[in-house]
Scaffold this active site. Structure first.
Site, short mmCIF file in Angstrom:
data_model
loop_
_atom_site.label_atom_id
_atom_site.label_comp_id
_atom_site.label_asym_id
_atom_site.label_seq_id
_atom_site.Cartn_x
_atom_site.Cartn_y
_atom_site.Cartn_z
N HIS A 221 51.97 25.38 49.99
CA HIS A 221 51.45 25.22 48.64
C HIS A 221 50.31 24.20 48.59
O HIS A 221 50.41 23.12 49.14
CB HIS A 221 52.56 24.74 47.68
CG HIS A 221 53.50 25.83 47.31
ND1 HIS A 221 54.66 26.05 47.99
CD2 HIS A 221 53.44 26.77 46.33
CE1 HIS A 221 55.29 27.09 47.46
NE2 HIS A 221 54.57 27.55 46.45
N GLU A 361 55.06 34.82 51.86
CA GLU A 361 54.39 35.72 50.91
C GLU A 361 52.89 35.48 50.97
O GLU A 361 52.43 34.35 50.83
CB GLU A 361 54.90 35.41 49.50
CG GLU A 361 54.20 36.23 48.43
CD GLU A 361 54.21 35.53 47.07
OE1 GLU A 361 55.25 34.99 46.67
OE2 GLU A 361 53.15 35.52 46.43
N SER A 364 50.66 39.08 45.90
CA SER A 364 51.34 39.79 44.82
C SER A 364 50.38 40.87 44.34
O SER A 364 49.17 40.63 44.24
CB SER A 364 51.61 38.87 43.63
OG SER A 364 52.55 37.91 43.98
N ARG A 411 46.74 30.95 53.18
CA ARG A 411 48.00 31.34 53.82
C ARG A 411 47.74 32.38 54.90
O ARG A 411 48.36 32.35 55.97
CB ARG A 411 48.97 31.91 52.80
CG ARG A 411 49.57 30.86 51.91
CD ARG A 411 50.75 31.42 51.14
NE ARG A 411 51.22 30.47 50.16
CZ ARG A 411 52.18 30.72 49.30
NH1 ARG A 411 52.76 31.90 49.29
NH2 ARG A 411 52.57 29.80 48.45
P1 AMO Z 1 50.32 34.95 42.82
O1 AMO Z 1 50.62 33.87 41.86
O2 AMO Z 1 51.47 35.52 43.60
O3 AMO Z 1 49.64 36.18 42.11
O4 AMO Z 1 49.24 34.44 43.85
C1 AMO Z 1 48.64 35.31 44.80
C2 AMO Z 1 48.77 34.75 46.21
O5 AMO Z 1 48.18 33.46 46.27
C3 AMO Z 1 48.88 32.65 47.20
N1 AMO Z 1 49.36 31.42 46.52
C4 AMO Z 1 49.17 30.18 47.01
N2 AMO Z 1 48.56 29.73 48.10
C5 AMO Z 1 48.51 28.39 48.30
N3 AMO Z 1 49.02 27.49 47.42
C6 AMO Z 1 49.65 27.90 46.30
N4 AMO Z 1 50.12 26.99 45.45
C7 AMO Z 1 49.74 29.30 46.04
N5 AMO Z 1 50.26 30.03 45.04
C8 AMO Z 1 50.01 31.31 45.36
C9 AMO Z 1 50.02 33.47 47.74
C10 AMO Z 1 50.20 34.51 46.67
O6 AMO Z 1 50.78 35.68 47.17
N6 AMO Z 1 47.26 37.30 39.62
C11 AMO Z 1 48.22 37.49 40.69
C12 AMO Z 1 47.69 38.37 41.80
C13 AMO Z 1 47.57 39.81 41.39
O7 AMO Z 1 48.58 40.37 40.94
O8 AMO Z 1 46.48 40.37 41.56
C14 AMO Z 1 48.56 36.13 41.27
O9 AMO Z 1 47.89 35.14 41.07
O10 AMO Z 1 49.60 34.06 48.94
#
Ligand code: AMO
Length: 437
Positions: A221, A361, A364, A411
């Site tokens: 994160h 993950e 999404s 990631r």
């Molecule tokens: P989501 O919130 O799952 O989906 O975010 C998409 C991808 O972003 C990465 N991610 C992160 N990477 C680093 N630090 C974080 N805090 C963090 N949070 C998320 C992950 C995640 O799978 N709008 C939707 C996407 C969509 O449906 O098009 C979205 O933001 O790899």
């Protein structure tokens, strides 16, 4: 443009100027060897001590600390005895372009150097070839994915990061002062990439910053990361979205394997495996059952309908054991655990997915709800009111069925290279306790 180390063999027996960092100085009895470095490699500069004309050059180099930068005028000479690329530069002039002080740590040996110290001096940490390679691989992967999308008629867009309301869920948003009021940092380009489709662009993507006010200190994160997001119109189902993601990742990983596969194996001990289509898919419920039967793992009550970190790890194990794959799509999440803009079918089944790679993950994605009435209803159910009103308007004047996904680029790079943390992966990490440099 400056001549790079990896181009020097084109200049054998020619007089050139070469600039770079002083990587090492080996002062021998009869000769001084200076190793010069740029982003493409290292080269030896040889200064004979017996030559009178070399006295001023030796004087300059004797007083210089490593990591200073110099500009050398000299001849490129082929010399089989030189281990470093079989050539050397014989200088006739040296100009010091920047002077280095003693370094805070030896970037060539980062074992035992605290990750915070490394982040404090990121520009020095980066001089370790391993860390330059991280950037180069990420750049290669991004370029290949971009190229794939351009080839398939996607348009690259740039959406605002200063916004008037939260774009994902309210709790994770950074509020910033905006003149006499407040603005927020975009948690996703979700609403705007969809707006582009309502605006008549069929296929769009964006590679840009994403901000999340998540006060979590995990290895994956960050409070700011790079999102690789896309959205495209006239799909029949979220299967189309998963299929495009498969092609995109295959294109990216193929390019990385070709260009950096051997290097990645040598430096990071990780094999780049290009997956084949289709990646395995499992429904969440079936996944839980397999976890229970195979590993005696049951998802905690509060996470039912969703995944957690442990489940992601086990998904990787299962993907390898059952499907001989590093990837797995998970579908059929509970609608209560997913954003309101994911489409649901007549039975309320969610038309979205997550993609897990090597236990984390990375994406999404979903078919989106493009029907105004349904979308308004879903938003209301989630208790979203005024904040999403502007977004709902996008669907009032005709909007094609569509879907898309967002990949966390940091990631992706972390997992590709088998790095232990996003702190090490990001060019400049941003977390709850880190805003500098
Ligand atoms: P989501 O919130 O799952 O989906 O975010 C998409 C991808 O972003 C990465 N991610 C992160 N990477 C680093 N630090 C974080 N805090 C963090 N949070 C998320 C992950 C995640 O799978 N709008 C939707 C996407 C969509 O449906 O098009 C979205 O933001 O790899």
């Amino acid at each position: 443009m400056k001549i790079n180390v990896n181009e020097l063999d084109k200049y054998i027996d020619q007089e050139i100027t070469f600039s770079g960092f002083v990587d090492a100085i080996r002062d021998k009895k009869w000769v001084m060897f200076v190793i010069l470095r740029d982003a493409t490699g290292k080269v030896q500069m040889t200064i004979e001590k017996s030559e009178e004309a070399n006295a001023p050059l030796l004087e300059i180099m004797s007083n210089l600390k490593v990591e200073s930068t110099i500009k050398v005028t000299g001849k490129v000479v082929a010399n089989e005895a030189v281990k470093l690329g079989g050539l050397e530069i014989i200088p006739s002039n040296i100009e010091v372009t920047s002077i280095a002080e003693d370094l805070p740590f030896d970037f060539n040996n980062l074992d035992g150097v605290n990750i915070d110290t490394r982040m404090d001096y990121k520009w020095i940490d980066m001089r370790n070839p391993r860390n330059t390679l991280i950037r180069q691989v990420e750049s290669c992967m991004t370029k290949a994915m971009r190229d794939y999308l351009y080839l398939n008629n996607f348009t690259e867009i740039h959406t605002p990061k200063l916004i008037g309301a939260a774009s994902e869920s309210g709790s994770e948003v950074f509020e910033v002062k905006y003149f006499d009021g407040s603005a927020y940092l975009a948690q996703s380009d979700q609403f705007y990439k969809q707006m582009a489709l309502a605006g008549g662009l069929d296929r769009v993507f964006e590679v840009g910053p994403v901000f999340r006010a998540e006060n979590s200190n995990t290895n994956r994160h960050a409070t700011e990361f790079t999102g690789f997001d896309l959205e495209f119109a006239y799909i029949d189902s979220y299967e189309d979205v998963m299929s495009l993601e498969e092609d995109l990742l295959i294109a990216g990983l193929t390019a990385v394997k070709e260009q950096y596969g051997d290097k990645i194996l040598e430096v990071f001990g990780k094999e780049v495996i290009v997956p084949t289509k289709p990646f395995p898919r499992m429904k969440l419920k079936d996944l839980y059952e397999e976890f229970h039967e195979r590993y005696g793992f049951d998802i905690p009550k509060e996470d039912i309908g969703d995944m957690n970190a442990e489940a992601e790890k086990l998904t990787y194990k299962l993907a390898q054991e059952k499907f001989n794959s590093e990837f797995m799509f998970i579908t059929d999440y509970a609608a209560t655990k997913r954003p309101f803009y994911h489409m649901r079918d007549e039975e309320g089944k969610l038309q979205g997915y997550d993609l897990i790679w090597r236990g984390t993950e990375i994406t999404s994605g979903a078919q989106r709800e493009h029907r105004y009435e349904e979308l308004s209803k879903n938003a209301k159910e989630k208790g979203l009111g005024k904040d999403v009103e502007f977004y709902l308007q996008f669907f009032k004047y005709g909007c094609p069925p569509h879907g898309g996904f967002g990949i966390g680029l940091d990631r992706l790079t972390m997992l590709l290279l088998g790095l232990s943390s996003i702190k090490e992966t990001q060019f400049l990490f941003r977390g709850p306790n880190r805003l500098n440099p």
